[in-house]
Design a protein around this motif. Structure first.
Motif, short mmCIF file in Angstrom:
data_model
loop_
_atom_site.label_atom_id
_atom_site.label_comp_id
_atom_site.label_asym_id
_atom_site.label_seq_id
_atom_site.Cartn_x
_atom_site.Cartn_y
_atom_site.Cartn_z
N PHE A 74 0.81 -1.21 0.00
CA PHE A 74 0.00 0.00 0.00
C PHE A 74 0.85 1.27 0.00
O PHE A 74 0.40 2.32 -0.46
N ALA A 75 2.06 1.17 0.50
CA ALA A 75 2.95 2.35 0.57
C ALA A 75 3.35 2.85 -0.82
O ALA A 75 3.82 3.98 -0.95
N LEU A 76 3.12 2.04 -1.85
CA LEU A 76 3.49 2.44 -3.21
C LEU A 76 2.27 2.78 -4.07
O LEU A 76 2.37 2.87 -5.29
N SER A 77 1.12 2.97 -3.42
CA SER A 77 -0.09 3.27 -4.18
C SER A 77 -0.87 4.40 -3.52
O SER A 77 -0.57 4.82 -2.42
N SER A 78 -1.88 4.87 -4.25
CA SER A 78 -2.71 5.97 -3.75
C SER A 78 -4.10 5.89 -4.36
O SER A 78 -4.37 5.08 -5.24
N GLY A 79 -4.96 6.76 -3.86
CA GLY A 79 -6.29 6.94 -4.45
C GLY A 79 -7.12 5.67 -4.50
O GLY A 79 -7.07 4.82 -3.62
N GLU A 80 -7.91 5.57 -5.55
CA GLU A 80 -8.82 4.44 -5.74
C GLU A 80 -8.07 3.12 -5.89
O GLU A 80 -8.56 2.07 -5.50
N PHE A 81 -6.87 3.18 -6.47
CA PHE A 81 -6.07 1.97 -6.64
C PHE A 81 -5.74 1.39 -5.26
O PHE A 81 -5.93 0.20 -5.01
N GLU A 82 -5.24 2.24 -4.38
CA GLU A 82 -4.91 1.78 -3.02
C GLU A 82 -6.16 1.31 -2.29
O GLU A 82 -6.15 0.26 -1.62
N LYS A 83 -7.24 2.05 -2.42
CA LYS A 83 -8.49 1.69 -1.76
C LYS A 83 -8.97 0.31 -2.21
O LYS A 83 -9.36 -0.53 -1.38
N ALA A 84 -8.94 0.05 -3.51
CA ALA A 84 -9.38 -1.24 -4.05
C ALA A 84 -8.49 -2.37 -3.53
O ALA A 84 -8.98 -3.45 -3.17
N ASP A 85 -7.17 -2.15 -3.51
CA ASP A 85 -6.26 -3.16 -2.98
C ASP A 85 -6.52 -3.43 -1.51
O ASP A 85 -6.52 -4.57 -1.05
N ARG A 86 -6.73 -2.37 -0.74
CA ARG A 86 -7.01 -2.54 0.70
C ARG A 86 -8.26 -3.40 0.90
O ARG A 86 -8.28 -4.30 1.75
N GLU A 87 -9.30 -3.13 0.12
CA GLU A 87 -10.53 -3.91 0.23
C GLU A 87 -10.32 -5.35 -0.20
O GLU A 87 -10.77 -6.28 0.48
#
Length: 179
Positions: A74-87
């Motif tokens: 997650f430290a290498l992502s942001s926005g909706e991309f990070e949100k989708a990965d977190r979910e």
């Protein structure tokens, strides 16, 4: 032909008076010019590739049974991309799904970066044929129609310190050579 009009003397006098008044007041603080994130398009593309390769390496190290392994990703992502990965990873963790096998980058090609290089876009080909997702009983959770290789358009944004992956969408206009 260009016609020049002469300004009336009163306007010239007003302009000179204004200049004298401005000259006596403190100079305004200069507005900082935005500093480019990278010196060139090539440098921006190289940084984007470095980020994507680091992300893929971290992706391949994720252990869905240990949620602490998600944070480096997650430290290498942001926005909706990070949100989708977190979910997605939270769901896989909660459901006890096991991801095995490595994602491989087949190619990375910078496609768009304009000074000040705070947004960079690249075409990426990913090989996911070795990646499996199974539940505790060994039943596959991979869509049987999943392609082996994905052509993606990946957008990176600069967060004042590094490029982060902000989005990744399937790119129908980019062909990947399967290796």
């Amino acid at each position: 032909m260009i016609h020049h009009r002469h300004a009336p003397t009163s306007i010239i006098a007003l302009a000179l008076t204004s200049a004298l008044v401005v000259g006596c007041s403190p100079a305004p603080e200069p507005t900082p010019t935005p500093t480019a994130a990278f010196a060139s398009e090539e440098e921006a593309f190289a940084a984007a590739e470095e980020t994507y390769r680091a992300f893929t390496s971290r992706l391949n190290e994720v252990d869905t049974s240990d949620s602490t392994t998600f944070e480096p990703l997650f430290a290498l992502s942001s926005g909706e991309f990070e949100k989708a990965d977190r979910e997605a990873y939270s769901t896989m963790h909660a459901e006890g799904l096991i991801v095995d096998g490595d994602t491989r980058i087949l190619s990375f090609q910078g496609s768009e970066a304009v000074s000040p290089f705070t947004v960079v876009v690249a075409d990426v080909c990913l090989d996911v044929r070795a990646v499996t997702v199974v539940d505790a009983d060994g039943a596959s959770h991979v869509d049987p129609d999943r392609p082996d290789v994905y052509a993606l358009s990946v957008t990176f944004i600069y967060d004042e310190t590094q490029l982060l992956i902000d989005s990744a969408i399937v790119n129908q206009d980019f062909a990947c050579d399967e290796l």
